[in-house]
Design a protein around this motif. Structure first.
Motif, PDB file in Angstrom:
ATOM      1  N   LYS A  30    -108.901  -0.016  65.366  1.00  0.00           N
ATOM      2  CA  LYS A  30    -109.571   0.742  66.834  1.00  0.00           C
ATOM      3  C   LYS A  30    -109.025   1.106  68.074  1.00  0.00           C
ATOM      4  O   LYS A  30    -109.524   2.053  68.601  1.00  0.00           O
ATOM      5  N   LYS A  31    -107.848   1.003  67.711  1.00  0.00           N
ATOM      6  CA  LYS A  31    -107.229   2.046  69.128  1.00  0.00           C
ATOM      7  C   LYS A  31    -106.814   2.863  68.444  1.00  0.00           C
ATOM      8  O   LYS A  31    -106.150   3.601  69.835  1.00  0.00           O
ATOM      9  N   GLY A  32    -106.857   3.494  67.433  1.00  0.00           N
ATOM     10  CA  GLY A  32    -106.602   5.070  67.132  1.00  0.00           C
ATOM     11  C   GLY A  32    -105.073   4.964  67.030  1.00  0.00           C
ATOM     12  O   GLY A  32    -104.480   5.951  66.328  1.00  0.00           O
ATOM     13  N   ASN A  33    -104.859   3.818  66.724  1.00  0.00           N
ATOM     14  CA  ASN A  33    -102.883   3.781  65.995  1.00  0.00           C
ATOM     15  C   ASN A  33    -102.805   4.125  64.818  1.00  0.00           C
ATOM     16  O   ASN A  33    -102.787   3.045  63.753  1.00  0.00           O
ATOM     17  N   PHE A  34    -103.226   4.909  63.856  1.00  0.00           N
ATOM     18  CA  PHE A  34    -103.017   5.319  62.694  1.00  0.00           C
ATOM     19  C   PHE A  34    -103.129   6.725  62.012  1.00  0.00           C
ATOM     20  O   PHE A  34    -103.255   7.651  63.135  1.00  0.00           O
ATOM     21  N   GLN A  35    -102.945   7.238  61.291  1.00  0.00           N
ATOM     22  CA  GLN A  35    -102.519   8.538  59.998  1.00  0.00           C
ATOM     23  C   GLN A  35    -103.994   8.536  58.880  1.00  0.00           C
ATOM     24  O   GLN A  35    -105.468   9.025  59.931  1.00  0.00           O
ATOM     25  N   VAL A  36    -104.075   7.496  58.426  1.00  0.00           N
ATOM     26  CA  VAL A  36    -105.080   7.489  57.908  1.00  0.00           C
ATOM     27  C   VAL A  36    -105.258   6.179  57.192  1.00  0.00           C
ATOM     28  O   VAL A  36    -104.011   4.955  57.109  1.00  0.00           O
ATOM     29  N   TYR A  37    -106.770   5.753  57.099  1.00  0.00           N
ATOM     30  CA  TYR A  37    -107.115   3.734  55.956  1.00  0.00           C
ATOM     31  C   TYR A  37    -108.259   4.253  55.674  1.00  0.00           C
ATOM     32  O   TYR A  37    -108.345   4.981  55.690  1.00  0.00           O
ATOM     33  N   SER A  38    -108.236   2.963  55.365  1.00  0.00           N
ATOM     34  CA  SER A  38    -109.543   2.961  53.952  1.00  0.00           C
ATOM     35  C   SER A  38    -109.446   1.912  54.455  1.00  0.00           C
ATOM     36  O   SER A  38    -109.749   0.313  54.567  1.00  0.00           O
ATOM     37  N   LEU A  39    -111.223   2.317  54.296  1.00  0.00           N
ATOM     38  CA  LEU A  39    -112.702   0.244  54.862  1.00  0.00           C
ATOM     39  C   LEU A  39    -113.343   0.803  53.882  1.00  0.00           C
ATOM     40  O   LEU A  39    -114.033   1.861  53.199  1.00  0.00           O
ATOM     41  N   ARG A  40    -114.586  -0.160  54.377  1.00  0.00           N
ATOM     42  CA  ARG A  40    -116.057   0.202  53.851  1.00  0.00           C
ATOM     43  C   ARG A  40    -116.486  -0.051  54.033  1.00  0.00           C
ATOM     44  O   ARG A  40    -116.278  -0.670  55.524  1.00  0.00           O
ATOM     45  N   TRP A  41    -118.023   0.483  54.548  1.00  0.00           N
ATOM     46  CA  TRP A  41    -119.175   0.404  55.603  1.00  0.00           C
ATOM     47  C   TRP A  41    -119.841  -0.202  54.509  1.00  0.00           C
ATOM     48  O   TRP A  41    -120.620   0.132  53.266  1.00  0.00           O
ATOM     49  N   ILE A  42    -120.404  -1.632  54.749  1.00  0.00           N
ATOM     50  CA  ILE A  42    -121.404  -2.354  53.931  1.00  0.00           C
ATOM     51  C   ILE A  42    -122.992  -2.778  54.737  1.00  0.00           C
ATOM     52  O   ILE A  42    -122.881  -3.134  56.130  1.00  0.00           O
ATOM     53  N   GLY A  43    -124.231  -2.555  53.928  1.00  0.00           N
ATOM     54  CA  GLY A  43    -124.709  -3.100  54.559  1.00  0.00           C
ATOM     55  C   GLY A  43    -125.450  -1.648  55.383  1.00  0.00           C
ATOM     56  O   GLY A  43    -126.562  -2.343  56.395  1.00  0.00           O
ATOM     57  N   VAL A  44    -125.404  -0.628  54.556  1.00  0.00           N
ATOM     58  CA  VAL A  44    -125.718   0.887  55.962  1.00  0.00           C
ATOM     59  C   VAL A  44    -126.924   0.780  55.369  1.00  0.00           C
ATOM     60  O   VAL A  44    -127.801   1.101  54.358  1.00  0.00           O
ATOM     61  N   VAL A  45    -128.483   0.609  56.306  1.00  0.00           N
ATOM     62  CA  VAL A  45    -129.942   0.726  55.577  1.00  0.00           C
ATOM     63  C   VAL A  45    -129.918   1.786  56.775  1.00  0.00           C
ATOM     64  O   VAL A  45    -131.241   2.933  57.004  1.00  0.00           O
ATOM     65  N   ASP A  46    -129.697   1.921  57.873  1.00  0.00           N
ATOM     66  CA  ASP A  46    -130.628   3.080  59.434  1.00  0.00           C
ATOM     67  C   ASP A  46    -129.357   4.278  59.639  1.00  0.00           C
ATOM     68  O   ASP A  46    -128.291   3.724  59.511  1.00  0.00           O
ATOM     69  N   PRO A  47    -130.459   4.763  59.469  1.00  0.00           N
ATOM     70  CA  PRO A  47    -129.098   6.694  59.186  1.00  0.00           C
ATOM     71  C   PRO A  47    -128.520   6.625  60.754  1.00  0.00           C
ATOM     72  O   PRO A  47    -127.785   7.208  60.519  1.00  0.00           O
ATOM     73  N   ASP A  48    -129.260   5.783  62.138  1.00  0.00           N
ATOM     74  CA  ASP A  48    -128.510   6.916  63.022  1.00  0.00           C
ATOM     75  C   ASP A  48    -127.184   5.589  63.146  1.00  0.00           C
ATOM     76  O   ASP A  48    -126.720   6.151  64.277  1.00  0.00           O
ATOM     77  N   ILE A  49    -126.588   4.460  62.522  1.00  0.00           N
ATOM     78  CA  ILE A  49    -125.395   4.385  61.939  1.00  0.00           C
ATOM     79  C   ILE A  49    -124.609   5.693  62.654  1.00  0.00           C
ATOM     80  O   ILE A  49    -123.442   5.580  62.917  1.00  0.00           O
ATOM     81  N   PHE A  50    -125.477   6.981  62.288  1.00  0.00           N
ATOM     82  CA  PHE A  50    -124.080   7.775  62.446  1.00  0.00           C
ATOM     83  C   PHE A  50    -124.210   8.495  63.573  1.00  0.00           C
ATOM     84  O   PHE A  50    -122.975   8.998  63.755  1.00  0.00           O
TER      85      PHE A  50
END
Lengths: 307, 514
Positions: free
Chosen positions: B391-411
């Motif tokens: 969240k703080k932007g303290n990274f170069q590359v990371y891996s995560l997942r998005w779970i249960g996305v149904v509403d395209p407004d998430i973009f």
């Protein structure tokens, strides 16, 4: 005796305060925001700020610490962020399970270790002694995350004697207690053996024999009683560890104790609950140690407490 | 020594933890972690959200495909761009016998919107100007501005007006099951609601057991201590589950999206070509086959799964092509100093959690990147620390997942330039005025066809810029005893279909609690 208690209590308070103070500052130093854990990443920034203010997390750390200590003195540890309930109640619900498991593991360790240590000492260098060494090596080498499932497979899945996990009735206690107690039994059996071997060469045992006492009485009443003093010290220290350090065993057997509660609290950055758990653990340690000192006098009447 | 035995009675006295037998027929479900609260006004965790529909009815529910379907709402109308009218089913009762009315609906949402109550869901109702009760069974929501995704915010369970705040026992609902026992960290027991408005469930109870340890969950399934596991069986254990007699393993396409995220402000991965190269260098298909044992489908979109109405599959693809990856890296100005030698073009830090599977996948990715001359230092952190860094932007590359996305407004939440944390989840600090404009437009457009076109364009731009490296959509995996019939997997992992399942032949392995 009274003086002894007063002196020990005077040490008890700064010890506990030291532990909770260290944990207070450490938990605030590690990255992670409890407000975000509570509200979720999607919450509005304004709501996060409001909650931060409500919880007092916006205040300087020394003021938060002052409030926390004031609460501890008044017996109020605050509300758990995660469970949204008073910390004291959340912990109180877990204490019976924790004590139950620690006592059971302690009992298992005692039942295995002391007879094994005695036999091993009396039959030094024989097959029995070697078997006892093997048991001790296995006991301390087997990690609980491995031994627990192994016991489940054998006694729950194959033989169907005990439930796999959960807390309910004596049956559910057996496997977690064996898992947790085995390593302790291994240590204690070695200690009992070496301590008893030292005593067996003492002159006072020959005196006892000369008085016509049976060998059983000589060993149990004269040798073992003295030999148990260092064993009891270790047992006392280990019991404190059992109260707090059963995290892996609790996890394997889904046992609702303090260990898993503390781990979950750290993951959720639930500061009040972490502090509450640490307070419970440090109090347990010092009280059990106090109890151990009292037990010395019970085992060896020569030891008297001076104020 | 004999005094040592004194501990025994004390122990036996203590060893009287919770136990009991639940009457009738039911199902025991294993969960992989605790639930902080079941109160629908506060519950934001995935587990509580999945159990919630069993206890609470709501205006809308998500169906098995993640689509909105009316629940308590008998009919609903969008009167104009900012006004929604709902008419409720009559005669629906809460578990305490009170009838569900429009006032309860108003009270539930007003409670969430009241900042004094500190609900984490308040942000979803920022656009609501007021809620009006028209009559006993009709309620109207008037918004401040057009917000086309608003109906998704109406899947919150309705609770009786005046329900207390932050109590151990959550308020009653009107769903198919009633909460009987909730021991945080241990279990949740639900019993059938005989007056459920869509008909009494066919099971008498549902017993959720918290089994945090993976091995224990699997062994409980083998022993017969639980009957259902959903999305909490690791890929390596599926073979073991299949060998248990009387147990069925079901897998279905899911919507959980796994990706690599990049820090756009980083001097190396800030280069589009570097991100494209990394995307080309990873053989997702091989990872799915070997590491995930086929329990995923290669992702060819961005965030949204093909099950979503706004999904766009015709986007830039990054098939496994190490040669192409090397070309991209050369073009980005990072030539390989020694060809196939040991020296790397550059080295990146890759952050992930301590989850075993995530670490394993990170090591595989490291191997792939090494082949194109990119070094990867895998650093796994305890979840809180890891997430804080991201969240703080303290990274170069990371891996995560998005779970249960149904509403395209998430973009909007993921890629709009106003959504940098803490205001959103644009963790990579992606900034693109065209995407911002399209996202704002898609929020205001009530025409679904037009929205779909806008979202298609957004997905194409994101894929072209390799803002994320799409890895795969994880399958939903369910292990269930064969005697239970009628279980349906929901895209979001909800347990909603437990209200419809039944036991074939009337036999069940066991109905007792531990």
């Amino acid at each position: 005796m009274r003086g002894f208690f007063l002196r020990r209590s005077a040490i008890l308070i700064p010890t506990v305060m030291g532990a909770i103070t260290l944990v207070f500052f450490f938990i605030h130093m590690i990255p992670g925001d409890p407000v975000e854990v509570m509200l979720g990443e999607t919450a509005q920034q304004a709501d996060k700020e409001t909650l931060r203010e409500e919880l007092g997390l916006n205040l300087p750390l020394h003021i938060q610490y002052g409030r926390f200590i004031k609460g501890v003195v008044q017996g109020d540890l605050g509300d758990s962020y995660f469970y949204r309930r008073p910390v004291t109640r959340v912990i109180a619900e877990r204490v019976p399970a924790t004590i139950e498991l620690a006592l059971a593991a302690f009992l298992v360790a005692g039942i295995i270790a002391i007879p094994l240590g005695i036999v091993s000492a009396l039959r030094e260098g024989t097959v029995l002694d070697n078997a006892s060494v093997l048991f001790s090596l296995l006991g301390v080498s087997m990690p609980n995350f491995w031994l627990g499932p192994l016991l489940i497979i054998l006694f729950s899945i194959e033989l169907g004697w005990f439930p796999v996990s959960g807390r309910g009735g004596v049956g559910s206690l057996v496997l977690p207690a064996i898992t947790l107690g085995t390593a302790l039994a291994a240590i204690l059996s070695r200690m009992t053996r070496s301590s008893l071997l030292e005593r067996l060469g003492e002159d006072y045992l020959n005196v006892a024999r000369a008085k016509g006492l049976s060998e059983w009485k000589v060993i149990m009443k004269h040798a073992l009683r003295n030999a148990l003093i260092p064993v009891i010290t270790v047992m006392g220290l280990q019991f404190g560890a059992l109260l707090s350090g059963a995290i892996i065993t609790e996890n394997v057997f889904s046992w609702p104790g303090i260990g898993t509660l503390l781990i979950n609290a750290i993951e959720a950055r639930d500061y009040p609950l972490v502090q509450g758990c640490v307070l419970f653990i440090s109090l347990s340690y010092v009280l059990v140690n106090l109890l151990t000192d009292i037990l010395y006098g019970w085992v060896d009447p020569r030891i008297r407490f001076r104020g | 020594m004999s005094r040592f035995i004194l501990i025994l009675p004390l122990l036996l006295l203590l060893a009287c933890g919770p136990s009991g037998t639940l009457p009738g027929k039911g199902i025991r479900v294993g969960l992989d972690g605790s639930i902080s609260t079941l109160d629908p006004r506060f519950a934001v965790g995935a587990r509580a959200s999945r159990i919630g529909p069993l206890i609470y009815s709501s205006l809308f529910q998500l169906d098995e495909k993640g689509r909105l379907t009316p629940d308590l709402a008998r009919t609903w109308f969008q009167l104009d761009e900012v006004t929604y009218l709902f008419r409720l089913h009559k005669g629906v009762c809460f578990h305490d016998g009170r009838e569900v009315t429009a006032e309860d609906v108003q009270a539930t949402f007003s409670f969430i919107m009241d900042p004094r109550n500190g609900s984490p869901k308040r942000g979803s109702y920022e656009s609501v100007r007021r809620i009006e009760v028209i009559d006993r069974y009709s309620v109207r929501f008037i918004l401040k501005e057009i917000y086309v995704s608003f109906p998704y915010a109406l899947t919150v369970g309705i609770v009786p007006k005046g329900s207390p705040f932050r109590r151990k026992s959550p308020p009653v609902g009107s769903g198919p099951f009633r909460l009987q026992v909730w021991r945080p960290g241990e279990e949740v027991v639900l019993v059938a609601n005989p007056n459920y408005f869509e008909g009494r469930p066919r099971l008498d109870w549902v017993h959720f057991r918290i089994l945090a340890n993976t091995t224990t969950r699997l062994l409980e399934m083998k022993k017969g201590g639980i009957d259902l596991l959903q999305n909490c069986v690791p890929a390596y254990a599926v073979k073991f589950m299949r060998r248990i007699p009387g147990v069925r393993v079901i897998k279905e396409r899911g919507i959980t999206y796994q990706y690599l995220g990049y820090n756009m402000t980083d001097p190396i991965v800030g280069h589009k070509e570097v991100r494209q190269a990394i995307s080309h260098a990873i053989d997702s298909d091989a990872i799915i086959t070997h590491t995930l044992k086929g329990l995923a489908v290669e992702a060819d979109g961005v965030v949204l799964s093909p099950l979503n109405w706004a999904y766009e599959g015709d986007v830039s693809r990054y098939d496994y092509d190490p040669k192409r990856a090397k070309e991209f890296l050369d073009a980005a100005g990072f030539p390989d100093p020694d060809g196939d030698g040991p020296c790397m073009r550059f080295s990146l830090s890759f952050k992930t959690s301590t989850d075993m599977e995530s670490r394993e996948i990170a090591q595989v990715i490291k191997g792939y990147l090494k082949r194109v001359g990119v070094g990867l230092e895998v650093r796994s952190f305890e979840w809180g620390t890891f997430f804080d860094d991201i969240k703080k932007g303290n990274f170069q590359v990371y891996s995560l997942r998005w779970i249960g996305v149904v509403d395209p407004d998430i973009f909007y939440y993921l890629f709009h330039s106003s959504s940098f944390p803490p205001n959103g989840a644009n963790r990579g600090r992606y900034r693109n005025p065209e995407v911002d404009r399209l996202l704002e437009e898609s929020r205001r457009s009530a025409d679904k066809g037009r929205r779909k076109r806008l979202y298609s364009r957004i997905q194409k731009i994101l894929a072209e810029n390799a803002v994320y490296t799409s890895l795969w959509y994880r399958d939903n995996l369910v292990v269930i005893r064969e005697v239970f019939k009628g279980f349906q997997i929901y895209a979001g992992g909800e347990y909603t279909s437990l209200k419809d399942i039944y036991i074939e032949g009337g036999e069940v392995a066991s109905s007792s609690r531990p």
